[in-house]
Enzyme design. Structure first.
Site, mmCIF file in Angstrom:
data_model
loop_
_atom_site.group_PDB
_atom_site.id
_atom_site.type_symbol
_atom_site.label_atom_id
_atom_site.label_comp_id
_atom_site.label_asym_id
_atom_site.label_seq_id
_atom_site.Cartn_x
_atom_site.Cartn_y
_atom_site.Cartn_z
ATOM 1 N N TRP A 8 -28.031 -2.779 10.092
ATOM 2 C CA TRP A 8 -28.194 -1.319 10.061
ATOM 3 C C TRP A 8 -28.830 -0.965 8.712
ATOM 4 O O TRP A 8 -28.268 -1.327 7.666
ATOM 5 C CB TRP A 8 -26.807 -0.691 10.213
ATOM 6 C CG TRP A 8 -26.756 0.789 10.299
ATOM 7 C CD1 TRP A 8 -27.513 1.599 11.096
ATOM 8 C CD2 TRP A 8 -25.862 1.652 9.580
ATOM 9 N NE1 TRP A 8 -27.140 2.905 10.914
ATOM 10 C CE2 TRP A 8 -26.136 2.966 9.987
ATOM 11 C CE3 TRP A 8 -24.853 1.434 8.642
ATOM 12 C CZ2 TRP A 8 -25.442 4.062 9.499
ATOM 13 C CZ3 TRP A 8 -24.160 2.531 8.147
ATOM 14 C CH2 TRP A 8 -24.457 3.822 8.574
ATOM 15 N N ASP B 136 -17.911 -4.060 9.823
ATOM 16 C CA ASP B 136 -18.305 -2.701 10.177
ATOM 17 C C ASP B 136 -18.189 -2.594 11.698
ATOM 18 O O ASP B 136 -18.890 -3.318 12.427
ATOM 19 C CB ASP B 136 -19.750 -2.461 9.714
ATOM 20 C CG ASP B 136 -20.238 -1.046 10.015
ATOM 21 O OD1 ASP B 136 -19.486 -0.268 10.620
ATOM 22 O OD2 ASP B 136 -21.385 -0.739 9.634
ATOM 23 N N ALA C 286 -18.525 0.072 14.642
ATOM 24 C CA ALA C 286 -18.952 1.442 14.944
ATOM 25 C C ALA C 286 -19.095 1.690 16.451
ATOM 26 O O ALA C 286 -19.431 2.804 16.853
ATOM 27 C CB ALA C 286 -20.278 1.740 14.244
ATOM 28 N N LYS D 239 -19.273 7.247 17.812
ATOM 29 C CA LYS D 239 -19.815 6.871 19.122
ATOM 30 C C LYS D 239 -18.730 6.867 20.198
ATOM 31 O O LYS D 239 -18.895 7.468 21.252
ATOM 32 C CB LYS D 239 -20.465 5.489 19.075
ATOM 33 C CG LYS D 239 -21.311 5.224 17.837
ATOM 34 C CD LYS D 239 -22.606 5.990 17.852
ATOM 35 C CE LYS D 239 -23.129 6.263 16.456
ATOM 36 N NZ LYS D 239 -24.014 5.390 15.831
HETATM 37 C C1 PLP Z 1 -23.542 -0.382 12.300
HETATM 38 C C2 PLP Z 1 -23.172 1.025 11.998
HETATM 39 N N1 PLP Z 1 -22.245 1.271 11.079
HETATM 40 C C3 PLP Z 1 -21.858 2.512 10.773
HETATM 41 C C4 PLP Z 1 -22.424 3.593 11.396
HETATM 42 C C5 PLP Z 1 -21.911 4.923 10.933
HETATM 43 O O1 PLP Z 1 -21.871 5.957 11.780
HETATM 44 P P1 PLP Z 1 -21.285 7.372 11.372
HETATM 45 O O2 PLP Z 1 -21.396 7.527 9.898
HETATM 46 O O3 PLP Z 1 -22.142 8.345 12.099
HETATM 47 O O4 PLP Z 1 -19.864 7.389 11.825
HETATM 48 C C6 PLP Z 1 -23.417 3.404 12.356
HETATM 49 C C7 PLP Z 1 -24.087 4.517 13.016
HETATM 50 O O5 PLP Z 1 -25.184 4.474 13.471
HETATM 51 C C8 PLP Z 1 -23.793 2.076 12.676
HETATM 52 O O6 PLP Z 1 -24.711 1.811 13.597
#
Ligand code: PLP
Length: 394
Positions: A127, A208, A210, A243
């Protein structure tokens, strides 16, 4: 002072969203942005969220501050959702954060505070925000091989070889499930090999997560995280509710620091509270409260889990349909990986030129690295995308 500022690079995905909006073609397809969309192209408020919001509106009597790490009931519910019974609750320090991004940021801050010379190993690709936040706060980043451009699966041998180059105390960042952007994931035997390497070489895992519930199911998607949390002495976990609860803009996340030494918990907990205090004091409460209400109410929880499962199955159906269409058109099984990948994304593994060609010729918008958001499709647009992929010569 302001004259010293330099323009920052534009976020590629947001720039792509703007191009999509400006495209007058009626049959354009948006596969860029990382939000779930249903068959009507809508990112819905989940039923259980609506119901919880209604109840909250009726019952909430105060908006006073909650606490530096948020409501402990939120941490309890999320720890249970993610870690199940893998570790003792008393070994986990946790703090609510503004989204998963907030949790990732705070985890990096903690790493920098605890061991300024630690390097963070990230998958190639990962990411993009991982890399940009690490760079911004000045942590040395090393990439490890992950995506195999031939098979479009995980290059596990390459990954292990690269991780063997990490030194004691370095941090290995792993995606808990539904790898973004590739869609290629470790199987449980591979997770076990990674755990063995981490423990043999004194490496610290940071996970991580998500997309729990978007891949193989709520429990299944947590297996890797649970294995690591129960096997490694120290683990950082950054979780997002954006999500799987569909509450993107409510900014709901959790950072966990798991230690196999219960005496470390108080120090870790105090550190997480301190880090929240320095950055934004109190984390947002609204989304966290809804999540807590849902997870602690049998009927709401069952309805949420059902809607999440329907969402997951819908995406799996689209994956299979796309893989089948491509098999028919290409007369080969070289796109079978699309049905094997999990989560919202698949990396097609093609060049930026061909991605651009599909945008210009067919109004198909995907990120330049050829990541496509499966949830941007519906049964009618799958054949259009399949034809564009073959016509472009992917
Ligand atoms: C791998 C990953 N980590 C963390 C996030 C963090 O998402 P948010 O800050 O919107 O909760 C995302 C969102 O796209 C993600 O794809």
């Amino acid at each position: 002072m302001f004259e010293t500022l330099k323009p920052q690079p534009a976020d590629k995905i947001l720039a792509l969203m703007q191009m999509y909006r400006d495209d007058p073609r009626a049959d354009k397809i948006d596969l860029g942005v990382g939000v779930y969309k249903n068959a009507e192209g809508v990112t819905p408020v989940m039923r259980a969220i609506k119901a919880a919001e209604h109840k909250l509106w009726e019952e909430q009597t105060s908006k006073a501050y909650v606490g530096l790490v948020g409501d402990p009931a939120y941490s309890d519910a999320m720890i249970k959702l993610i870690l199940g019974d893998a570790v003792e609750r008393g070994n986990v320090a946790a703090a609510a954060t503004p989204g998963g991004t907030g949790a990732v940021r705070q985890a990096f801050e903690l790493i920098k505070m605890a061991n300024p010379s630690a390097k963070v190993y990230v998958s190639d690709p990962t990411w993009p925000n991982h890399v940009s936040i690490l760079k911004y706060i000045g942590i040395e980043t090393v990439t490890y091989r992950y995506f195999d451009p031939e098979t479009r699966g995980v290059n596990f041998d390459g990954m292990m070889e690269d991780l063997k180059g990490a030194s004691k105390g370095d941090v290995i960042l792993l995606h808990g499930c539904c790898h973004n952007p590739t869609g290629a994931n470790l199987n449980m035997a591979q997770w076990q090999e990674v755990v063995d390497l981490l423990n043999a070489n004194g490496l610290i895992p940071m996970i991580d997560i998500a997309y729990q519930g978007f891949g193989d199911g709520l429990e299944e998607d947590a297996q890797g995280v649970r294995l690591v949390a129960s096997s490694c002495p120290e683990v950082l976990i950054a979780a997002s509710c954006s999500k799987n609860f569909g509450i993107y803009r409510e900014r709901t996340g959790l950072l966990m620091a798991v230690s196999n030494d219960a005496s470390a918990q108080a120090l870790n907990q105090g550190t997480l509270a301190f880090l929240n205090r320095q950055n934004y004091s109190f984390p947002p409460d609204h989304g966290a409260r809804l999540v807590t209400m849902i997870l602690n109410d049998d009927a709401l929880r069952a309805d949420w889990a059902k809607e999440l499962e329907d969402t997951r199955l819908g995406m799996l159906g689209l994956r299979q349909q796309l893989a089948d269409e491509l098999q028919n058109l290409s007369g080969s099984n070289r796109f079978g990986f699309i049905a094997q990948h999990r989560g919202m994304f698949s990396l097609l593994g093609t060049t930026p030129d061909l991605v651009e060609k599909m945008r210009v010729d067919n109004g198909i918008y995907m990120v330049g690295d050829s990541r496509l958001n499966i949830a941007g499709l519906n049964q009618k647009t799958v054949p259009i995308l399949a034809k564009a992929i073959i016509d472009a010569g992917v």
